[in-house]
Design an enzyme around this catalytic site. Sequence first.
Site, PDB file in Angstrom:
ATOM      1  N   ASP A  12      -2.125  -0.268   3.451  1.00  0.00           N
ATOM      2  CA  ASP A  12      -1.712   1.003   2.844  1.00  0.00           C
ATOM      3  C   ASP A  12      -0.652   1.734   3.662  1.00  0.00           C
ATOM      4  OD1 ASP A  12      -3.665   0.554   0.898  1.00  0.00           O
ATOM      5  OD2 ASP A  12      -5.192   1.541   2.125  1.00  0.00           O
ATOM      6  N   LYS A  15       3.970  -0.184   2.204  1.00  0.00           N
ATOM      7  CA  LYS A  15       4.820  -1.383   2.178  1.00  0.00           C
ATOM      8  C   LYS A  15       5.564  -1.518   0.857  1.00  0.00           C
ATOM      9  CE  LYS A  15       1.338  -4.048   3.133  1.00  0.00           C
ATOM     10  NZ  LYS A  15       0.308  -3.047   3.436  1.00  0.00           N
ATOM     11  N   GLY A  39      -2.618  -3.131  -3.486  1.00  0.00           N
ATOM     12  CA  GLY A  39      -2.082  -2.208  -4.480  1.00  0.00           C
ATOM     13  C   GLY A  39      -0.812  -1.600  -3.914  1.00  0.00           C
ATOM     14  N   HIS A  40       0.327  -2.082  -4.383  1.00  0.00           N
ATOM     15  CA  HIS A  40       1.603  -1.589  -3.859  1.00  0.00           C
ATOM     16  C   HIS A  40       2.202  -0.580  -4.837  1.00  0.00           C
ATOM     17  CE1 HIS A  40       1.948  -5.439  -1.253  1.00  0.00           C
ATOM     18  NE2 HIS A  40       1.183  -4.514  -0.709  1.00  0.00           N
ATOM     19  N   GLN A 222      -1.874  -6.024   2.660  1.00  0.00           N
ATOM     20  CA  GLN A 222      -2.839  -5.527   3.645  1.00  0.00           C
ATOM     21  C   GLN A 222      -2.130  -5.277   4.998  1.00  0.00           C
ATOM     22  OE1 GLN A 222      -4.100  -8.649   1.901  1.00  0.00           O
ATOM     23  NE2 GLN A 222      -4.628  -7.222   0.290  1.00  0.00           N
TER      24      GLN A 222
HETATM   25  P1  IMP Z   1     -11.323  -7.550   0.493  1.00  0.00           P
HETATM   26  O1  IMP Z   1      -9.937  -7.965   0.837  1.00  0.00           O
HETATM   27  O2  IMP Z   1     -11.478  -6.995  -0.895  1.00  0.00           O
HETATM   28  O3  IMP Z   1     -12.333  -8.621   0.808  1.00  0.00           O
HETATM   29  O4  IMP Z   1     -11.734  -6.311   1.441  1.00  0.00           O
HETATM   30  C1  IMP Z   1     -11.894  -6.453   2.849  1.00  0.00           C
HETATM   31  C2  IMP Z   1     -11.410  -5.217   3.578  1.00  0.00           C
HETATM   32  O5  IMP Z   1      -9.999  -5.121   3.459  1.00  0.00           O
HETATM   33  C3  IMP Z   1     -11.977  -3.904   3.048  1.00  0.00           C
HETATM   34  O6  IMP Z   1     -12.102  -3.007   4.122  1.00  0.00           O
HETATM   35  C4  IMP Z   1     -10.886  -3.415   2.107  1.00  0.00           C
HETATM   36  O7  IMP Z   1     -10.912  -2.012   1.933  1.00  0.00           O
HETATM   37  C5  IMP Z   1      -9.649  -3.860   2.870  1.00  0.00           C
HETATM   38  N1  IMP Z   1      -8.484  -4.093   2.019  1.00  0.00           N
HETATM   39  C6  IMP Z   1      -8.247  -5.151   1.224  1.00  0.00           C
HETATM   40  N2  IMP Z   1      -7.065  -5.028   0.612  1.00  0.00           N
HETATM   41  C7  IMP Z   1      -6.542  -3.870   1.037  1.00  0.00           C
HETATM   42  C8  IMP Z   1      -5.302  -3.204   0.786  1.00  0.00           C
HETATM   43  O8  IMP Z   1      -4.427  -3.663   0.047  1.00  0.00           O
HETATM   44  N3  IMP Z   1      -5.122  -2.017   1.440  1.00  0.00           N
HETATM   45  C9  IMP Z   1      -6.042  -1.508   2.300  1.00  0.00           C
HETATM   46  N4  IMP Z   1      -7.196  -2.102   2.568  1.00  0.00           N
HETATM   47  C10 IMP Z   1      -7.444  -3.275   1.944  1.00  0.00           C
END
Ligand code: IMP
Length: 421
Positions: A12, A15, A39-40, A222
Amino acid sequence: MNTILVGAQWGDEGKGKIIDVLTEEADIVVRSQGGNNAGHTVEIGKEKFVLHLIPSGILRAGKKCVIANGVVIDPVALVGEIEGLEKRGIKLANRLLISETAHLVLPYHRALDEQRELRKGRNKIGTTKRGIGPAYGDKAARTGLRMIDLVRPKTFSTKLKSRIEENNAILESLGGAPLSFREVEKAYLDAGRKLAPYITNTVVWLHGQLEKQKRILFEGAQGTFLDIDFGTYPFVTSSNTTAGGSCTGSGIPPHRMDRVVGVMKAYTTRVGEGPLPTECAEVSDMLHAMGREFGATTGRARRCGWFDAVATRYARVVNGIDELAITNLDGLDTLMEIRICIAYECRGKRIAFPPNDAEELLHCRPIYRKFAGWQRPTSDVRHFKKLPVAAQRYLKALAELTGARLRIVSVGAQREQTFTV
Ligand code: IMP
């Protein structure tokens, strides 16, 4: 010039917006890891776009976009995203390419993600529940299904049947509901038919483009501290979010990469569970009251804190960050005093890099350097020298403490609210 863009914090970082800006200097934008957990957000004029799987480069006419082999794809979600963009007048034909070796996210991955989180109770990771961990788990266990299977209905159905049988047994043992093979088969084969025109051997295509001297931008999803190897394990996502992931996730070798741009906020945020050493309730409350820092994928309120230079220094070394893009400077406009964490104190010792054990990180106390705030709006500024002197000083400190050159500053969500330094 081929550029890798990575998040230098916990995701977040803004990017999507920086990718949109850098896409001007690129011909192709490649997404090489993660899935629709990302989510971009990009705001253009009055329009706001939130992209989950399709590279943000799609919003610039004429640019080609690739969803490469390292991504895990929920085909039904991807069709929804494509149709959503088309409805808003964005043309995708001959512009989007999807790797045939990218793995699929299936409904049992989502169900397992949910069940495992439930069972972890207080120790949950706080995932986005998009099935990302179980999908990468199947990839590593060599039981995954890929895009190439999706366009071969017979193969797909045979493999799916056996995977659903196995996963239904697991789901039922965890207290979850079993899935209907027929329903999943239909939904996925329908999606497969719609995606077929885009599915190809992206490795061969990308190398052909390199031969034509096309410029490629690798869009990271991420952030560094969510990396499966370098993040705050187990509170991480399941892919390599760091620069190396762009190579393995696309088939483009390291020596073809020319620079790495690290994106970071002027403060720190995290969504989901896990340690966040500089977390600060006052910073969270202030940003939430401004209507900022709510997740683009799940809408969850992000946890916020002061800028953590221990973290960004580590991100710089792991990714080989050459240049920095600093976003959300305007979020700090009202503060009288701003803090930067310059080191941690951990069990009586001063340390310059984060410990690898997430438990140990909980015992780290940030050591702060204080900076005067500027208490003036910056969102209309378009030149570094026009920023209040205190803001210039703060940005220079962020770059110096991280150890990379400041290149881009963003002072708002709009495309124009960005300038190079
Ligand atoms: P997962 O990728 O859904 O398995 O989540 C694992 C961890 O990564 C959690 O803490 C999510 O909140 C975090 N996470 C996954 N994708 C994003 C992103 O695009 N932005 C921020 N945090 C993310």
